[in-house]
Design a protein around this motif. Structure first.
Motif, PDB file in Angstrom:
ATOM      1  N   VAL A 168       0.911   8.294  12.127  1.00  0.00           N
ATOM      2  CA  VAL A 168       0.133   7.895  10.952  1.00  0.00           C
ATOM      3  C   VAL A 168       0.233   6.382  10.744  1.00  0.00           C
ATOM      4  O   VAL A 168      -0.763   5.717  10.446  1.00  0.00           O
ATOM      5  CB  VAL A 168       0.602   8.665   9.691  1.00  0.00           C
ATOM      6  N   MET A 169       1.420   5.835  10.926  1.00  0.00           N
ATOM      7  CA  MET A 169       1.600   4.385  10.750  1.00  0.00           C
ATOM      8  C   MET A 169       0.837   3.602  11.826  1.00  0.00           C
ATOM      9  O   MET A 169       0.284   2.532  11.541  1.00  0.00           O
ATOM     10  CB  MET A 169       3.078   4.010  10.754  1.00  0.00           C
ATOM     11  N   HIS A 170       0.791   4.113  13.053  1.00  0.00           N
ATOM     12  CA  HIS A 170      -0.040   3.465  14.084  1.00  0.00           C
ATOM     13  C   HIS A 170      -1.514   3.499  13.671  1.00  0.00           C
ATOM     14  O   HIS A 170      -2.234   2.526  13.868  1.00  0.00           O
ATOM     15  CB  HIS A 170       0.134   4.158  15.438  1.00  0.00           C
ATOM     16  N   PHE A 171      -1.944   4.619  13.108  1.00  0.00           N
ATOM     17  CA  PHE A 171      -3.334   4.734  12.647  1.00  0.00           C
ATOM     18  C   PHE A 171      -3.623   3.711  11.554  1.00  0.00           C
ATOM     19  O   PHE A 171      -4.650   3.036  11.572  1.00  0.00           O
ATOM     20  CB  PHE A 171      -3.587   6.161  12.137  1.00  0.00           C
ATOM     21  N   VAL A 172      -2.705   3.592  10.598  1.00  0.00           N
ATOM     22  CA  VAL A 172      -2.860   2.606   9.519  1.00  0.00           C
ATOM     23  C   VAL A 172      -2.869   1.189  10.102  1.00  0.00           C
ATOM     24  O   VAL A 172      -3.692   0.360   9.719  1.00  0.00           O
ATOM     25  CB  VAL A 172      -1.742   2.772   8.465  1.00  0.00           C
ATOM     26  N   ASN A 173      -1.955   0.943  11.045  1.00  0.00           N
ATOM     27  CA  ASN A 173      -1.891  -0.391  11.674  1.00  0.00           C
ATOM     28  C   ASN A 173      -3.174  -0.725  12.422  1.00  0.00           C
ATOM     29  O   ASN A 173      -3.571  -1.883  12.493  1.00  0.00           O
ATOM     30  CB  ASN A 173      -0.707  -0.486  12.635  1.00  0.00           C
ATOM     31  N   ALA A 174      -3.827   0.272  12.980  1.00  0.00           N
ATOM     32  CA  ALA A 174      -5.056   0.024  13.734  1.00  0.00           C
ATOM     33  C   ALA A 174      -6.150  -0.558  12.850  1.00  0.00           C
ATOM     34  O   ALA A 174      -7.018  -1.285  13.337  1.00  0.00           O
ATOM     35  CB  ALA A 174      -5.553   1.325  14.381  1.00  0.00           C
ATOM     36  N   PHE A 175      -6.097  -0.269  11.558  1.00  0.00           N
ATOM     37  CA  PHE A 175      -7.121  -0.746  10.643  1.00  0.00           C
ATOM     38  C   PHE A 175      -6.621  -1.828   9.684  1.00  0.00           C
ATOM     39  O   PHE A 175      -7.309  -2.192   8.754  1.00  0.00           O
ATOM     40  CB  PHE A 175      -7.698   0.423   9.840  1.00  0.00           C
ATOM     41  N   SER A 176      -5.422  -2.325   9.927  1.00  0.00           N
ATOM     42  CA  SER A 176      -4.836  -3.312   9.029  1.00  0.00           C
ATOM     43  C   SER A 176      -5.021  -4.717   9.585  1.00  0.00           C
ATOM     44  O   SER A 176      -4.386  -5.105  10.558  1.00  0.00           O
ATOM     45  CB  SER A 176      -3.345  -3.012   8.835  1.00  0.00           C
TER      46      SER A 176
ATOM     47  N   SER B 210      14.098   9.294  10.223  1.00  0.00           N
ATOM     48  CA  SER B 210      13.510   8.870   8.953  1.00  0.00           C
ATOM     49  C   SER B 210      13.176   7.381   8.949  1.00  0.00           C
ATOM     50  O   SER B 210      12.358   6.944   8.137  1.00  0.00           O
ATOM     51  CB  SER B 210      14.432   9.215   7.782  1.00  0.00           C
ATOM     52  N   SER B 211      13.770   6.618   9.848  1.00  0.00           N
ATOM     53  CA  SER B 211      13.485   5.178   9.925  1.00  0.00           C
ATOM     54  C   SER B 211      12.279   4.855  10.805  1.00  0.00           C
ATOM     55  O   SER B 211      11.700   3.772  10.684  1.00  0.00           O
ATOM     56  CB  SER B 211      14.709   4.429  10.455  1.00  0.00           C
ATOM     57  N   MET B 212      11.898   5.776  11.672  1.00  0.00           N
ATOM     58  CA  MET B 212      10.797   5.512  12.608  1.00  0.00           C
ATOM     59  C   MET B 212       9.486   5.103  11.946  1.00  0.00           C
ATOM     60  O   MET B 212       8.840   4.159  12.417  1.00  0.00           O
ATOM     61  CB  MET B 212      10.571   6.713  13.530  1.00  0.00           C
ATOM     62  N   PRO B 213       9.057   5.740  10.853  1.00  0.00           N
ATOM     63  CA  PRO B 213       7.790   5.310  10.254  1.00  0.00           C
ATOM     64  C   PRO B 213       7.817   3.851   9.775  1.00  0.00           C
ATOM     65  O   PRO B 213       6.852   3.111   9.977  1.00  0.00           O
ATOM     66  CB  PRO B 213       7.605   6.269   9.073  1.00  0.00           C
ATOM     67  N   HIS B 214       8.926   3.441   9.185  1.00  0.00           N
ATOM     68  CA  HIS B 214       9.035   2.061   8.695  1.00  0.00           C
ATOM     69  C   HIS B 214       9.031   1.068   9.853  1.00  0.00           C
ATOM     70  O   HIS B 214       8.340   0.049   9.811  1.00  0.00           O
ATOM     71  CB  HIS B 214      10.307   1.896   7.860  1.00  0.00           C
ATOM     72  N   VAL B 215       9.798   1.386  10.876  1.00  0.00           N
ATOM     73  CA  VAL B 215       9.859   0.511  12.053  1.00  0.00           C
ATOM     74  C   VAL B 215       8.473   0.388  12.682  1.00  0.00           C
ATOM     75  O   VAL B 215       8.038  -0.707  13.056  1.00  0.00           O
ATOM     76  CB  VAL B 215      10.904   1.043  13.064  1.00  0.00           C
ATOM     77  N   THR B 216       7.758   1.483  12.765  1.00  0.00           N
ATOM     78  CA  THR B 216       6.402   1.476  13.328  1.00  0.00           C
ATOM     79  C   THR B 216       5.452   0.683  12.442  1.00  0.00           C
ATOM     80  O   THR B 216       4.654  -0.119  12.935  1.00  0.00           O
ATOM     81  CB  THR B 216       5.882   2.913  13.503  1.00  0.00           C
ATOM     82  N   ARG B 217       5.526   0.886  11.145  1.00  0.00           N
ATOM     83  CA  ARG B 217       4.631   0.184  10.213  1.00  0.00           C
ATOM     84  C   ARG B 217       4.831  -1.325  10.307  1.00  0.00           C
ATOM     85  O   ARG B 217       3.885  -2.095  10.232  1.00  0.00           O
ATOM     86  CB  ARG B 217       4.882   0.675   8.787  1.00  0.00           C
ATOM     87  N   GLN B 218       6.088  -1.750  10.506  1.00  0.00           N
ATOM     88  CA  GLN B 218       6.388  -3.178  10.602  1.00  0.00           C
ATOM     89  C   GLN B 218       6.089  -3.745  11.988  1.00  0.00           C
ATOM     90  O   GLN B 218       6.166  -4.951  12.181  1.00  0.00           O
ATOM     91  CB  GLN B 218       7.867  -3.427  10.259  1.00  0.00           C
ATOM     92  N   GLY B 219       5.802  -2.873  12.951  1.00  0.00           N
ATOM     93  CA  GLY B 219       5.561  -3.334  14.320  1.00  0.00           C
ATOM     94  C   GLY B 219       6.835  -3.763  15.016  1.00  0.00           C
ATOM     95  O   GLY B 219       6.812  -4.589  15.931  1.00  0.00           O
ATOM     96  N   SER B 220       7.969  -3.197  14.595  1.00  0.00           N
ATOM     97  CA  SER B 220       9.272  -3.588  15.137  1.00  0.00           C
ATOM     98  C   SER B 220       9.778  -2.651  16.224  1.00  0.00           C
ATOM     99  O   SER B 220      10.905  -2.796  16.677  1.00  0.00           O
ATOM    100  CB  SER B 220      10.306  -3.633  13.999  1.00  0.00           C
TER     101      SER B 220
ATOM    102  N   GLY C 189       0.819  -1.200   0.000  1.00  0.00           N
ATOM    103  CA  GLY C 189       0.000   0.000   0.000  1.00  0.00           C
ATOM    104  C   GLY C 189       0.858   1.256   0.000  1.00  0.00           C
ATOM    105  O   GLY C 189       2.088   1.208   0.093  1.00  0.00           O
ATOM    106  N   VAL C 190       0.182   2.371  -0.085  1.00  0.00           N
ATOM    107  CA  VAL C 190       0.869   3.662  -0.094  1.00  0.00           C
ATOM    108  C   VAL C 190       1.680   3.842   1.194  1.00  0.00           C
ATOM    109  O   VAL C 190       2.828   4.295   1.152  1.00  0.00           O
ATOM    110  CB  VAL C 190      -0.146   4.822  -0.264  1.00  0.00           C
ATOM    111  N   SER C 191       1.098   3.470   2.323  1.00  0.00           N
ATOM    112  CA  SER C 191       1.810   3.644   3.595  1.00  0.00           C
ATOM    113  C   SER C 191       3.059   2.775   3.637  1.00  0.00           C
ATOM    114  O   SER C 191       4.097   3.203   4.151  1.00  0.00           O
ATOM    115  CB  SER C 191       0.900   3.326   4.779  1.00  0.00           C
ATOM    116  N   ASP C 192       2.977   1.560   3.077  1.00  0.00           N
ATOM    117  CA  ASP C 192       4.156   0.685   3.039  1.00  0.00           C
ATOM    118  C   ASP C 192       5.257   1.286   2.154  1.00  0.00           C
ATOM    119  O   ASP C 192       6.424   1.288   2.531  1.00  0.00           O
ATOM    120  CB  ASP C 192       3.789  -0.704   2.511  1.00  0.00           C
TER     121      ASP C 192
END
Length: 165
Positions: free
Chosen positions: A144-152, A58-68, A4-7
């Motif tokens: 934003v990544m936490h928000f996306v993760n909440a609905f993923s 700059s790495s924080m969004p990716h780490v958050t999106r991956q749940g790492s 997705g766009v967030s990924d």
């Protein structure tokens, strides 16, 4: 499955962090070679610190999106799969709110530093608002990544290495 766009955004931001770490390595090699030749480069340590800050932010969004990210997940791991399915979106939503508050506070500080013209105390000084802007970006995009993760649903089905779909 197509990312997705967030990924894609999180990955691009992470790649900027990787580029910053690569630059730190190259600067360090330059410093080592220049010291060996008797002509040390004085700016390398300070620039490396700024680039390191950039790499982390700059790495924080990716780490958050991956749940790492670092998390205390003892409670969630103790829950049944069905209970976990209900509570993980709540925890992600709460994390979103916390990140948004921190991003707002960082932005407020950033604006005050910008208006005041505050600079860092170093041989190679930069405006402090630049560093605050990096933190604002990191927490805003992590939120934003936490928000996306909440609905993923994909995210929740693999969280903590257990399949509970």
């Amino acid at each position: 499955m197509q990312p997705g766009v967030s990924d894609r955004f999180a990955r691009a931001s992470f790649n900027l962090g990787v580029a910053a770490v690569t630059a730190i390595i190259l600067f360090s090699m330059l410093d080592l070679i220049s010291r060996t030749l008797g002509k040390p480069v004085s700016w390398v340590p300070e620039v490396s610190v700024y680039f390191f800050c950039f790499a982390i932010c700059s790495s924080m969004p990716h780490v958050t999106r991956q749940g790492s990210q670092i998390a205390v997940s003892l409670l969630l791991e103790a829950l049944s799969p069905e209970a976990r399915r209900r509570y993980v979106p709540f925890v992600e939503g709460l994390s979103f709110l916390v990140c948004m508050v921190i991003a707002y506070l960082c932005a407020e500080i950033c604006w005050k530093q910008f208006k005041a013209g505050t600079i860092t105390v170093a041989d190679l000084s930069i405006p402090k608002w630049v560093l605050s802007a990096m933190l604002t970006y990191a927490f805003l995009m992590s939120g934003v990544m936490h928000f996306v993760n909440a609905f993923s649903l994909r995210k929740h089905s693999t969280m903590f290495g257990k399949d509970f779909t």
